[in-house]
Design a protein around this motif. Structure first.
Motif, PDB file in Angstrom:
ATOM      1  N   THR A   1       0.844  -1.186   0.000  1.00  0.00           N
ATOM      2  CA  THR A   1       0.000   0.000   0.000  1.00  0.00           C
ATOM      3  C   THR A   1       0.880   1.237   0.000  1.00  0.00           C
ATOM      4  O   THR A   1       2.020   1.207   0.455  1.00  0.00           O
TER       5      THR A   1
ATOM      6  N   TYR B   1      -1.938   5.421   3.438  1.00  0.00           N
ATOM      7  CA  TYR B   1      -3.191   4.698   3.222  1.00  0.00           C
ATOM      8  C   TYR B   1      -3.305   3.458   4.106  1.00  0.00           C
ATOM      9  O   TYR B   1      -4.221   2.666   3.948  1.00  0.00           O
ATOM     10  N   GLU B   2      -2.384   3.292   5.034  1.00  0.00           N
ATOM     11  CA  GLU B   2      -2.333   2.082   5.845  1.00  0.00           C
ATOM     12  C   GLU B   2      -3.635   1.831   6.616  1.00  0.00           C
ATOM     13  O   GLU B   2      -4.147   0.707   6.616  1.00  0.00           O
ATOM     14  N   ASN B   3      -4.172   2.852   7.274  1.00  0.00           N
ATOM     15  CA  ASN B   3      -5.397   2.677   8.065  1.00  0.00           C
ATOM     16  C   ASN B   3      -6.586   2.308   7.181  1.00  0.00           C
ATOM     17  O   ASN B   3      -7.410   1.474   7.555  1.00  0.00           O
ATOM     18  N   LYS B   4      -6.666   2.926   6.012  1.00  0.00           N
ATOM     19  CA  LYS B   4      -7.762   2.627   5.085  1.00  0.00           C
ATOM     20  C   LYS B   4      -7.663   1.185   4.593  1.00  0.00           C
ATOM     21  O   LYS B   4      -8.670   0.479   4.507  1.00  0.00           O
ATOM     22  N   VAL B   5      -6.462   0.733   4.266  1.00  0.00           N
ATOM     23  CA  VAL B   5      -6.264  -0.645   3.806  1.00  0.00           C
ATOM     24  C   VAL B   5      -6.636  -1.633   4.908  1.00  0.00           C
ATOM     25  O   VAL B   5      -7.330  -2.623   4.668  1.00  0.00           O
ATOM     26  N   LYS B   6      -6.190  -1.355   6.127  1.00  0.00           N
ATOM     27  CA  LYS B   6      -6.511  -2.252   7.248  1.00  0.00           C
ATOM     28  C   LYS B   6      -8.017  -2.331   7.458  1.00  0.00           C
ATOM     29  O   LYS B   6      -8.577  -3.429   7.622  1.00  0.00           O
ATOM     30  N   ALA B   7      -8.691  -1.193   7.448  1.00  0.00           N
ATOM     31  CA  ALA B   7     -10.144  -1.173   7.645  1.00  0.00           C
ATOM     32  C   ALA B   7     -10.854  -1.940   6.527  1.00  0.00           C
ATOM     33  O   ALA B   7     -11.812  -2.687   6.787  1.00  0.00           O
ATOM     34  N   THR B   8     -10.383  -1.785   5.303  1.00  0.00           N
ATOM     35  CA  THR B   8     -10.978  -2.499   4.169  1.00  0.00           C
ATOM     36  C   THR B   8     -10.801  -3.999   4.319  1.00  0.00           C
ATOM     37  O   THR B   8     -11.747  -4.777   4.120  1.00  0.00           O
TER      38      THR B   8
ATOM     39  N   GLU C   1     -10.304  -5.698   7.099  1.00  0.00           N
ATOM     40  CA  GLU C   1     -11.119  -6.151   8.222  1.00  0.00           C
ATOM     41  C   GLU C   1     -12.587  -6.289   7.818  1.00  0.00           C
ATOM     42  O   GLU C   1     -13.270  -7.232   8.224  1.00  0.00           O
ATOM     43  N   LYS C   2     -13.073  -5.361   6.993  1.00  0.00           N
ATOM     44  CA  LYS C   2     -14.461  -5.412   6.526  1.00  0.00           C
ATOM     45  C   LYS C   2     -14.664  -6.617   5.603  1.00  0.00           C
ATOM     46  O   LYS C   2     -15.694  -7.306   5.703  1.00  0.00           O
TER      47      LYS C   2
END
Length: 121
Positions: free
Chosen positions: A19, A23-30, A32-33
């Motif tokens: 990534t 954008y690390e937090n967005k990738v992690k949240a994606t 996890e979802k």
């Protein structure tokens, strides 16, 4: 399962996802979802996204022909003109500008301070 069992479990798999920095937090949240939506929480031990300490702020392109021409026009060495254009570009990426006289004075003073510290006029 004990923590030490996880480390020695030969069925464990690691996956690496690239990534862009920032954008690390967005990738992690994606991720996890996706895990939640697919109902595979029991198969995923942990999602770890290393955080970068750097962020990309932009690109700098230097036209070598313009460096040669401007060095001659302004009486600078090639190295000084290249360094000037590079430093000028970095300062713009950091948010400095020279459209208003007061901002120009700040930017150019900083530019001169950087350049004078690394290359002769």
């Amino acid at each position: 399962m004990e923590d030490n069992e996880l480390l020695t479990d030969s069925s464990a798999r690691w996956y690496v996802v690239y990534t862009y920095s920032g954008y690390e937090n967005k990738v992690k949240a994606t991720l996890e979802k996706i895990v939640e939506n697919k109902g595979i929480q029991d198969k995923i031990q942990e999602i770890i996204i290393p955080m970068e300490e750097e962020i990309e702020i932009g690109d700098i392109f230097v036209n070598i022909d313009a460096v040669k021409t401007q060095a001659e026009e302004y009486g600078h060495s090639f190295e000084r003109e290249f360094s000037f254009l590079f430093t000028h570009g970095v300062l713009h990426l950091l948010g400095y500008d020279h459209m208003v006289k007061e901002e120009e004075e700040v930017m150019f003073a900083l530019q001169d301070k950087v350049l004078d510290g690394i290359i002769e006029r």
